[in-house]
Design a protein around this motif. Structure first.
Motif, PDB file in Angstrom:
ATOM      1  N   CYS A 131      32.441  -9.481  19.014  1.00 34.13           N
ATOM      2  CA  CYS A 131      32.595 -10.923  18.765  1.00 34.13           C
ATOM      3  C   CYS A 131      32.339 -11.719  20.043  1.00 34.13           C
ATOM      4  CB  CYS A 131      33.991 -11.242  18.241  1.00 34.13           C
ATOM      5  SG  CYS A 131      34.271 -10.801  16.532  1.00 34.13           S
ATOM      6  N   GLY A 132      32.871 -11.251  21.170  1.00 32.45           N
ATOM      7  CA  GLY A 132      32.660 -11.935  22.446  1.00 32.45           C
ATOM      8  C   GLY A 132      31.207 -11.924  22.884  1.00 32.45           C
ATOM      9  N   ILE A 133      30.555 -10.780  22.747  1.00 29.59           N
ATOM     10  CA  ILE A 133      29.141 -10.676  23.128  1.00 29.59           C
ATOM     11  C   ILE A 133      28.286 -11.550  22.212  1.00 29.59           C
ATOM     12  CG2 ILE A 133      27.161  -9.104  23.196  1.00 29.59           C
ATOM     13  CD1 ILE A 133      29.135  -6.927  24.180  1.00 29.59           C
ATOM     14  N   LEU A 137      25.951 -14.702  23.365  1.00 25.86           N
ATOM     15  CA  LEU A 137      24.517 -14.783  23.087  1.00 25.86           C
ATOM     16  C   LEU A 137      24.153 -16.066  22.352  1.00 25.86           C
ATOM     17  CD1 LEU A 137      23.742 -11.089  22.073  1.00 25.86           C
ATOM     18  CD2 LEU A 137      23.086 -12.267  24.188  1.00 25.86           C
ATOM     19  N   ILE A 138      24.968 -16.440  21.373  1.00 26.86           N
ATOM     20  CA  ILE A 138      24.716 -17.694  20.656  1.00 26.86           C
ATOM     21  C   ILE A 138      24.860 -18.885  21.597  1.00 26.86           C
ATOM     22  CG2 ILE A 138      25.603 -19.208  18.836  1.00 26.86           C
ATOM     23  CD1 ILE A 138      26.361 -16.614  17.317  1.00 26.86           C
ATOM     24  N   ALA A 139      25.858 -18.853  22.472  1.00 26.96           N
ATOM     25  CA  ALA A 139      26.042 -19.940  23.446  1.00 26.96           C
ATOM     26  C   ALA A 139      24.858 -20.022  24.397  1.00 26.96           C
ATOM     27  CB  ALA A 139      27.331 -19.731  24.228  1.00 26.96           C
ATOM     28  N   ALA A 140      24.390 -18.876  24.871  1.00 25.11           N
ATOM     29  CA  ALA A 140      23.240 -18.875  25.780  1.00 25.11           C
ATOM     30  C   ALA A 140      22.009 -19.444  25.099  1.00 25.11           C
ATOM     31  CB  ALA A 140      22.970 -17.461  26.278  1.00 25.11           C
ATOM     32  N   LEU A 141      21.789 -19.059  23.853  1.00 26.66           N
ATOM     33  CA  LEU A 141      20.642 -19.603  23.110  1.00 26.66           C
ATOM     34  C   LEU A 141      20.783 -21.100  22.879  1.00 26.66           C
ATOM     35  CD1 LEU A 141      20.034 -16.766  20.488  1.00 26.66           C
ATOM     36  CD2 LEU A 141      18.563 -17.398  22.428  1.00 26.66           C
ATOM     37  N   PHE A 170      37.542 -16.803  21.389  1.00 24.35           N
ATOM     38  CA  PHE A 170      38.963 -16.480  21.220  1.00 24.35           C
ATOM     39  C   PHE A 170      39.346 -16.462  19.745  1.00 24.35           C
ATOM     40  CE2 PHE A 170      43.138 -18.406  20.400  1.00 24.35           C
ATOM     41  CZ  PHE A 170      43.953 -17.395  20.860  1.00 24.35           C
ATOM     42  N   VAL A 171      38.865 -17.426  18.984  1.00 27.31           N
ATOM     43  CA  VAL A 171      39.268 -17.586  17.591  1.00 27.31           C
ATOM     44  C   VAL A 171      38.707 -16.482  16.700  1.00 27.31           C
ATOM     45  CG1 VAL A 171      39.003 -19.077  15.567  1.00 27.31           C
ATOM     46  CG2 VAL A 171      39.675 -20.045  17.742  1.00 27.31           C
ATOM     47  N   LEU A 172      37.484 -16.082  16.909  1.00 26.36           N
ATOM     48  CA  LEU A 172      36.874 -15.060  16.045  1.00 26.36           C
ATOM     49  C   LEU A 172      37.698 -13.778  15.967  1.00 26.36           C
ATOM     50  CD1 LEU A 172      33.023 -15.334  16.588  1.00 26.36           C
ATOM     51  CD2 LEU A 172      34.321 -15.789  14.513  1.00 26.36           C
ATOM     52  N   PRO A 173      38.104 -13.187  17.084  1.00 24.24           N
ATOM     53  CA  PRO A 173      38.947 -11.990  16.962  1.00 24.24           C
ATOM     54  C   PRO A 173      40.336 -12.275  16.390  1.00 24.24           C
ATOM     55  CG  PRO A 173      37.880 -12.022  19.088  1.00 24.24           C
ATOM     56  CD  PRO A 173      37.631 -13.349  18.449  1.00 24.24           C
ATOM     57  N   GLU A 174      40.841 -13.484  16.568  1.00 21.22           N
ATOM     58  CA  GLU A 174      42.164 -13.813  16.054  1.00 21.22           C
ATOM     59  C   GLU A 174      42.172 -13.922  14.535  1.00 21.22           C
ATOM     60  OE1 GLU A 174      45.267 -14.127  17.492  1.00 21.22           O
ATOM     61  OE2 GLU A 174      44.218 -13.179  19.152  1.00 21.22           O
ATOM     62  N   PRO A 177      41.403 -10.189  10.727  1.00 22.43           N
ATOM     63  CA  PRO A 177      41.800  -9.340   9.589  1.00 22.43           C
ATOM     64  C   PRO A 177      40.938  -9.531   8.341  1.00 22.43           C
ATOM     65  CG  PRO A 177      43.741 -10.060  10.735  1.00 22.43           C
ATOM     66  CD  PRO A 177      42.559 -10.774  11.383  1.00 22.43           C
ATOM     67  N   PRO A 178      40.661 -10.776   7.892  1.00 21.00           N
ATOM     68  CA  PRO A 178      39.748 -10.888   6.748  1.00 21.00           C
ATOM     69  C   PRO A 178      38.331 -10.422   7.095  1.00 21.00           C
ATOM     70  CG  PRO A 178      40.944 -12.948   7.083  1.00 21.00           C
ATOM     71  CD  PRO A 178      41.255 -12.061   8.244  1.00 21.00           C
ATOM     72  N   LEU A 179      37.917 -10.718   8.318  1.00 22.95           N
ATOM     73  CA  LEU A 179      36.577 -10.303   8.763  1.00 22.95           C
ATOM     74  C   LEU A 179      36.495  -8.792   8.830  1.00 22.95           C
ATOM     75  CD1 LEU A 179      33.827 -11.233   9.949  1.00 22.95           C
ATOM     76  CD2 LEU A 179      34.898 -11.146  12.187  1.00 22.95           C
ATOM     77  N   LEU A 180      37.517  -8.142   9.365  1.00 22.82           N
ATOM     78  CA  LEU A 180      37.523  -6.678   9.470  1.00 22.82           C
ATOM     79  C   LEU A 180      37.570  -6.032   8.094  1.00 22.82           C
ATOM     80  CD1 LEU A 180      39.907  -6.054  12.471  1.00 22.82           C
ATOM     81  CD2 LEU A 180      37.432  -5.963  12.428  1.00 22.82           C
ATOM     82  N   THR A 181      38.300  -6.638   7.174  1.00 26.55           N
ATOM     83  CA  THR A 181      38.367  -6.086   5.828  1.00 26.55           C
ATOM     84  C   THR A 181      36.986  -6.125   5.182  1.00 26.55           C
ATOM     85  OG1 THR A 181      40.633  -6.865   5.670  1.00 26.55           O
ATOM     86  CG2 THR A 181      39.561  -6.263   3.613  1.00 26.55           C
ATOM     87  N   ALA A 182      36.270  -7.228   5.414  1.00 23.35           N
ATOM     88  CA  ALA A 182      34.926  -7.354   4.842  1.00 23.35           C
ATOM     89  C   ALA A 182      33.956  -6.369   5.489  1.00 23.35           C
ATOM     90  CB  ALA A 182      34.433  -8.784   5.026  1.00 23.35           C
ATOM     91  N   LEU A 183      34.132  -6.105   6.803  1.00 25.04           N
ATOM     92  CA  LEU A 183      33.227  -5.208   7.500  1.00 25.04           C
ATOM     93  C   LEU A 183      33.559  -3.731   7.286  1.00 25.04           C
ATOM     94  CD1 LEU A 183      32.865  -7.066  10.909  1.00 25.04           C
ATOM     95  CD2 LEU A 183      31.189  -6.959   9.055  1.00 25.04           C
ATOM     96  N   SER A 184      34.814  -3.443   6.912  1.00 22.61           N
ATOM     97  CA  SER A 184      35.228  -2.038   6.763  1.00 22.61           C
ATOM     98  C   SER A 184      34.764  -1.439   5.455  1.00 22.61           C
ATOM     99  CB  SER A 184      36.737  -1.922   6.848  1.00 22.61           C
ATOM    100  OG  SER A 184      37.149  -2.314   8.135  1.00 22.61           O
TER     101      SER A 184
END
Length: 184
Positions: A131-133, A137-141, A170-174, A177-184
């Motif tokens: 998420c941080g990387i 990358l999006i910020a750099a672009l 910071f917010v994305l990893p916080e 849980p819903p994001l991880l459930t969708a990715l798992s």
């Protein structure tokens, strides 16, 4: 701002080893000590094993502000300063992720749950890093596409976008849980 990035990345393996293994060992030792101190009646309160682990994870991160200030006044070796500074930055993250993994474990705690805590720890570390990387990358672009940072023509916009992307990382990893459930 004064971190020597070349030294930091040259010593990243050692810094990561100190931060991860050191924090895990400190948490394990503190966890056992807190739990058994209560069990043997050495403390007025007996903490359940899960709560003892969560507390141990919270207090196991060492904050060497005084050490770094002393290093600055004594002008110690730059590599030593970089190792201590880098470890202090990363051990906070390790401690918070470990706290989250222990706190989210089932209330009926048994030693058989330890592997699932370890897997949760690794999963959260990897996905938070991604998420941080990704945010960087999006910020750099975005900064490159908007041609910001070169002439300082739009300082307010640059500051707001810089803050927004920092907060997004910071917010994305916080909210994961819903994001991880969708990715798992």
């Amino acid at each position: 701002y004064h971190l020597n990035l070349t030294l930091f990345f040259a010593n990243l393996r050692s810094i990561t080893l100190f931060a991860v293994v050191g924090t895990l060992l400190a948490t394990a030792f503190t966890w056992v000590a807190i739990y058994y101190a209560g069990e043997y009646g050495w403390t007025p309160t007996v903490l359940p094993i899960r709560e003892a682990g969560a507390f141990a994870a919270l207090i196991s991160a060492v904050d060497p502000v005084a050490t770094l200030a002393t290093f600055g006044s004594l002008k110690v070796d730059h590599e030593l300063h970089c190792l201590v500074f880098g470890e202090s930055v990363l051990n906070d993250a390790v401690s918070l992720i470990l706290f989250s993994a222990i706190s989210s474990s089932p209330p009926a705690f048994t030693p058989a749950i330890l592997p699932s805590i370890g897997l949760d720890f690794v999963r959260v570390c990897v996905l938070s890093l991604l998420c941080g990387i990704g945010t960087a990358l999006i910020a750099a672009l975005a900064f490159r596409g908007l041609k910001m940072g070169r002439h300082g023509e739009t300082p307010l916009t640059e500051v707001v976008l810089f803050w927004a992307f920092s907060y997004l990382s910071f917010v994305l990893p916080e909210v994961q849980p819903p994001l991880l459930t969708a990715l798992s």
